[in-house]
Design a protein around this motif. Structure first.
Motif, PDB file in Angstrom:
ATOM      1  N   TYR A   1      14.940  12.410  -8.840  1.00  0.00           N
ATOM      2  CA  TYR A   1      13.551  12.271  -8.384  1.00  0.00           C
ATOM      3  C   TYR A   1      13.131  13.513  -7.612  1.00  0.00           C
ATOM      4  CZ  TYR A   1       9.726  10.108  -5.606  1.00  0.00           C
ATOM      5  OH  TYR A   1       8.535   9.815  -4.979  1.00  0.00           O
TER       6      TYR A   1
ATOM      7  N   ILE B   1       5.775  20.179  -8.532  1.00  0.00           N
ATOM      8  CA  ILE B   1       5.018  20.999  -7.576  1.00  0.00           C
ATOM      9  C   ILE B   1       4.934  22.449  -8.070  1.00  0.00           C
ATOM     10  CG2 ILE B   1       5.072  21.966  -5.224  1.00  0.00           C
ATOM     11  CD1 ILE B   1       6.379  19.240  -4.377  1.00  0.00           C
TER      12      ILE B   1
ATOM     13  N   LEU C   1       1.164   9.058  -6.070  1.00  0.00           N
ATOM     14  CA  LEU C   1       1.291  10.496  -5.784  1.00  0.00           C
ATOM     15  C   LEU C   1       2.435  11.108  -6.581  1.00  0.00           C
ATOM     16  CD1 LEU C   1       0.588  10.984  -1.954  1.00  0.00           C
ATOM     17  CD2 LEU C   1      -0.726  11.835  -3.886  1.00  0.00           C
ATOM     18  N   SER C   2       3.545  10.379  -6.677  1.00  0.00           N
ATOM     19  CA  SER C   2       4.688  10.891  -7.457  1.00  0.00           C
ATOM     20  C   SER C   2       4.278  11.079  -8.908  1.00  0.00           C
ATOM     21  CB  SER C   2       5.860   9.913  -7.396  1.00  0.00           C
ATOM     22  OG  SER C   2       6.259   9.715  -6.068  1.00  0.00           O
TER      23      SER C   2
ATOM     24  N   LEU D   1       0.970   3.845  -3.097  1.00  0.00           N
ATOM     25  CA  LEU D   1       0.516   5.219  -2.868  1.00  0.00           C
ATOM     26  C   LEU D   1       1.616   6.212  -3.206  1.00  0.00           C
ATOM     27  CD1 LEU D   1      -1.951   6.812  -1.915  1.00  0.00           C
ATOM     28  CD2 LEU D   1      -1.002   6.789   0.384  1.00  0.00           C
ATOM     29  N   LEU D   2       2.858   5.864  -2.847  1.00  0.00           N
ATOM     30  CA  LEU D   2       3.997   6.728  -3.149  1.00  0.00           C
ATOM     31  C   LEU D   2       4.155   6.886  -4.659  1.00  0.00           C
ATOM     32  CD1 LEU D   2       6.434   8.295  -1.970  1.00  0.00           C
ATOM     33  CD2 LEU D   2       7.747   6.179  -2.100  1.00  0.00           C
TER      34      LEU D   2
ATOM     35  N   ILE E   1       2.179  14.073  -9.453  1.00  0.00           N
ATOM     36  CA  ILE E   1       2.918  15.337  -9.400  1.00  0.00           C
ATOM     37  C   ILE E   1       3.748  15.525 -10.670  1.00  0.00           C
ATOM     38  CG2 ILE E   1       4.780  16.568  -8.199  1.00  0.00           C
ATOM     39  CD1 ILE E   1       3.764  15.262  -5.590  1.00  0.00           C
TER      40      ILE E   1
ATOM     41  N   LEU F   1      10.176  16.139  -8.598  1.00  0.00           N
ATOM     42  CA  LEU F   1       9.072  16.458  -7.689  1.00  0.00           C
ATOM     43  C   LEU F   1       8.948  17.978  -7.524  1.00  0.00           C
ATOM     44  CD1 LEU F   1       9.341  13.857  -4.771  1.00  0.00           C
ATOM     45  CD2 LEU F   1       7.492  14.064  -6.423  1.00  0.00           C
TER      46      LEU F   1
ATOM     47  N   SER G   1       0.846  -1.212   0.000  1.00  0.00           N
ATOM     48  CA  SER G   1       0.000   0.000   0.000  1.00  0.00           C
ATOM     49  C   SER G   1       0.868   1.244   0.000  1.00  0.00           C
ATOM     50  CB  SER G   1      -0.903   0.036   1.236  1.00  0.00           C
ATOM     51  OG  SER G   1      -1.630  -1.144   1.342  1.00  0.00           O
ATOM     52  N   PHE G   2       1.905   1.227   0.819  1.00  0.00           N
ATOM     53  CA  PHE G   2       2.810   2.365   0.927  1.00  0.00           C
ATOM     54  C   PHE G   2       3.477   2.648  -0.421  1.00  0.00           C
ATOM     55  CE2 PHE G   2       5.496   5.245   3.291  1.00  0.00           C
ATOM     56  CZ  PHE G   2       6.673   5.245   2.573  1.00  0.00           C
TER      57      PHE G   2
END
Lengths: 535, 350
Positions: B157, B165, B21-22, B17-18, B25, B161, B13-14
């Motif tokens: 990376y 953003i 989200l990455s 999700l990472l 972005i 990011l 899951s971690f």
């Protein structure tokens, strides 16, 4: 291998998997192989010094143990024949032999530390003496690569040998286990300085994987990375800028710079501890804690029981008490009793070892007069407050100050933090090549008020607007640190955190990783390695 | 078993999700062209149309206008330059483009620090930009694996990011000024700003900065790799130094030494080198007030003037005409004609 590098992250998670997949009896072997790999990553030569130190420790502790066992066996065998004096003489001879072994082994280890860390300092002092007599100086331009972690594993080695000498620990029969104790990689660059009994008990037992250890350890690691990369490294450029060019800034900016330095120092050092303690928790290994909310201390001596706790404990056990309990110190105290009274003689008996301890602390931190004076500065404040404690007591009574009243406790915390900051910033500026005393003088005598926010938080040359964002994140992080420190008086923050639903926890941790990577990685590039790794 | 199951679910899951989200972005800015150099898909679509490729760093990206070049020569060009370019990026991009788009000419722009720059501090930005220029997800990973060492992936990376953003912030504000514009063909259009030196600083700034001159072996090797490849593909290579502002050159004390080293490398590799800073009419054509965005990047006006000049000189060179008379022989001579000389006390200048 940098702790904040991707290769380190891959290394520790690969190690974690191998550690738990292999049979439990090989877990310590896996840790040893990993520690050796960690060393070798920095170059093959770095492992040689650790091996030599471990070999010396192994040999010395064996000789000490054998000598002690032989003496015990001899006395037991000849119990009936030997008189009391004869038994005493045998024990005394054995003690002298063991003391000689211990002394030689300690000197051998200290010699390495002396050469690699202090040779330039000693040569500088020697050259200063030569210059008085107008003699040509000795060449001091050679460079030596300091073995990784030598300041830390040397202390641990000495502590272990002393424990065996005193009979507090048994000599380890397996050389590889001694090597693991000395070279265990999570503690090699910044501690903690572990006691043999405590760490060996953790390293050599069998470890079961639990979800609890895994998740809590990971959470602590993440918090450590956040402190180091988002807080400490974001503050670093500003601290370096202000402490280097302090003569260009207002007094208030200098004070801000000093405060930033203290937050950077704490976040950097405690961040490392959180990373390593968190990782060891994932391995089901408990490392000794090194911090206990030190900036909430009410006195400098209390602060040093809460800051770098294991260094203080080591010095107390292996330097302070042996000196305090030594014959010559006791004799001196006795001699002072008549002329100076019981109070003064007791204080002298405590003061002399304390001065020595603080000399060692200062010199251990850095081979420079700045840190030696820093050590004595701390000693002066602590000793003065010890000597004047009856006076303080009478003043508090006269002024009707309640010890437990919040305003008084707040005053004590702020006072202690102020003194600690003064001592730290003076040394830090001196080491950077500036004048720490001028820095502090400027902080308090330049009353020019900054007219703009830019003057209060000056832009660092070469850094763009992105660093302002990182600074804002750092402030947010500092706020979190403060809140967590208050919460932790009752129970660990992780206990509260783990009550949140799993999915929400994962979201928070993922967002934390993204903040660390996006802001922290770039800040780290400018900031460099961990500060205490330089010691 | 329960422990193992719980841990596996949490870890998966971690990680998912990472990754999600990455991707949220980073990917939109590349896929939707929210940044001016995210042109991978466009170049893929238009591959085969170009006859000339221009390659360089941010100076080159601002200086060469392919649309003006086309108007003057009838040849379709593309500006492959990118800010903070590395030799690896140049080779990779040129190879990729030439393979699917055989061109006759490559114009390589190099700057005063191209051969002396140590990428240790900047590689992450350069690699992040290079990754963003790839046409699809697999290309991006291919570039990363082939050209960026593993330990630097985290830096790249991180840069991606941050750029993601920043781009999302612009999009939310409705600011589209940095979006990719296909009509620009890789050129970075910049507004004009006055970058002149303030009068009181003219004397103090004169020859106040000394540049590194000794080329780093790894930079030269990267350059030679590009030249060798172009030669193998029968692509003509011209090396140019685009105009920099007078304010910039006024401060630099040893440009002649720098250029001598660059010329030596170009001579060793049998490629022509033209330094447009030494063009005799530079003070009329490239003024600090009208043709620059800042001291090193040309504005839209400047790009038009430079591209015109580039075409003119290259056409003369192709005809075999001698163009040396149109250029100063060195920077020392050039500076004597600088407008800043008129405002400074010559006796104070060393």
């Amino acid at each position: 291998m940098s702790i904040t590098a991707l290769s380190f992250v891959v290394f520790i998670f690969a190690l974690l998997a191998i550690y738990y997949l292999l049979p439990k009896k090989f877990q310590w072997v896996v840790l040893l192989v990993a520690s050796i790999c960690f060393y070798i990553y920095g170059g093959f030569t770095t492992i040689i010094y650790v091996l030599i130190s471990a070999a010396c420790v192994f040999a010395a502790t064996h000789l000490l143990q054998n000598q002690a066992n032989k003496t015990k066996a001899f006395i037991k065998e000849h119990k009936a024949e030997l008189t009391r004096e004869e038994k005493k003489a045998v024990k005394q001879k054995s003690k002298q032999r063991r003391r000689l072994i211990l002394t030689l082994a300690i000197l051998f280890n200290l010699a390495f530390l002396g050469v690699f860390k202090y040779s330039h300092f000693f040569i500088d002092q020697f050259n200063a003496v030569l210059s008085i007599f107008h003699l040509a100086p000795v060449d001091n331009t050679f460079s030596l690569i300091v073995p990784l972690g030598i300041s830390y594993y040397t202390l641990m080695a000495i502590g272990y040998m002393a424990d065996v000498y005193w009979g507090k620990a048994q000599a380890q029969k397996n050389f590889l286990k001694v090597l693991l104790f000395i070279s265990f990689f999570p503690q090699i660059t910044q501690g903690p300085i572990s006691e043999y009994n405590q760490l060996s008990g953790e390293l050599f037992k069998e470890h079961q994987f639990t979800y609890d250890n895994f998740s809590r350890g990971f959470q602590r690691m993440l918090w450590g990375f956040f402190k180091k990369m988002v807080i400490a490294d974001a503050l670093a450029p500003y601290v370096t800028w202000i402490t280097t060019y302090y003569d260009k800034f207002t007094g208030i900016t200098c004070i801000v710079g000093a405060l930033f330095y203290m937050f950077q120092l704490y976040a950097d050092f405690s961040g490392y501890m959180d990373i390593m303690c968190g990782y060891c928790e994932m391995l089901d290994i408990r490392l000794a804690e090194n911090f206990n909310r030190p900036y909430f201390s009410k006195s400098l001596s209390e602060l040093w029981r809460r800051w770098h706790i294991t260094l203080g404990a080591w010095l107390r056990t292996y330097v302070y008490y042996p000196i305090a309990m030594s014959k010559w110190n006791q004799t001196l105290s006795q001699k002072c009793k008549k002329p100076l009274g019981e109070y003064a003689s007791g204080k002298i008996a405590a003061t002399i070892p304390l001065l020595f301890v603080w000399f060692v602390i200062g010199f251990w931190h850095d081979a420079s007069w700045a840190y030696i004076l820093w050590g004595f500065g701390n000693a002066f404040v602590i000793i003065l407050s010890e000597w004047l404690s009856p006076v303080y007591g009478r003043m508090k009574t006269a002024l009707k100050i309640r010890e437990n009243a919040l305003p008084y406790r707040a005053f004590q915390c702020i006072r202690t933090f102020g003194i600690f900051t003064f001592l730290e910033i003076v040394a830090a500026v001196q080491v950077l090549g500036g004048n720490g005393y001028q820095y502090v003088w400027r902080a308090f005598t330049n009353h020019t008020l900054p007219r703009t926010l830019e003057e209060l938080f000056p832009s660092v040359e070469g850094l763009g607007g992105q660093f302002l964002l990182m600074l804002l994140l750092a402030f947010f992080g500092l706020g979190l640190m403060f809140v967590f420190s208050l919460v932790q008086r009752k129970k660990p923050v992780r206990d509260y955190f783990n009550k949140i639903p799993l999915f929400l926890r994962i979201v928070i941790m993922v967002v934390t990783v993204l903040i660390i990577v996006s802001s922290g990685v770039q800040a780290s590039w400018g900031a460099g390695a961990f500060m205490y790794a330089n010691f | 078993m329960q422990t193992f199951k719980k841990t596996t679910i949490a870890v998966i899951s971690f990680v998912c999700l990472l990754a999600l989200l990455s991707a949220a972005i980073i990917e939109p800015m590349i896929q939707f062209g929210w940044v001016y150099y995210c042109d991978g898909e466009y170049r893929e679509k238009t591959a085969g149309e170009y006859e000339v490729l221009f390659m360089g760093d941010s100076d080159g990206m601002a200086a060469f206008n392919p649309a003006v070049y086309y108007d003057l020569t009838g040849k379709k060009a593309y500006n492959l330059s990118v800010e903070k370019n590395t030799g690896q990026y140049e080779y990779y991009m040129l190879k990729k483009e030439i393979e699917r788009n055989p061109v006759k000419q490559v114009i390589l722009q190099i700057g005063d620090e191209t051969f002396t720059r140590d990428y240790a501090a900047e590689h992450a930005d350069a690699d992040a930009v290079a990754v963003m220029r790839m046409s699809n997800f697999f290309e991006r990973w291919k570039y990363l694996v082939q050209n960026v060492s593993f330990d630097k992936w985290l830096d790249v990376y991180s840069r991606l990011l941050m750029r993601g953003i920043n781009t999302w912030q612009s999009v939310i504000k409705g600011d589209k000024s940095a979006f990719f514009d296909a009509s620009l063909l890789g050129w970075h259009r910049l507004e004009t700003a006055d970058c002149s030196i303030a009068q009181e600083r003219i004397v103090g700034d004169y020859n106040s900065v000394e540049l590194e001159t000794e080329p780093l072996p790894e930079r030269v090797q990267e350059f030679e790799k590009v030249i060798d490849y172009c030669k193998q593909q029968n692509v003509a290579v011209s090396v140019v130094f685009v105009p920099l502002s007078d304010a910039y050159l006024w401060k630099r004390s040893n440009m002649d030494a720098v250029i001598d080293k660059i010329k030596a490398v170009c001579d060793d590799n049998g490629v022509s080198f033209t330094d447009y800073n030494l063009y005799k009419d530079r003070y009329k054509l490239f003024t600090d007030k009208t043709t620059f965005k800042d001291t090193v990047h040309m504005s839209e006006n400047g790009a038009t003037v430079f591209t015109n000049l580039l075409v003119k000189i290259m056409q003369k060179q192709e005809k075999g005409e001698q163009v040396d008379k149109l250029f100063y022989s060195n920077y020392e001579q050039m500076k004597k004609d600088s407008p800043y000389m008129a405002y400074s006390n010559k006796d104070n200048l060393q």
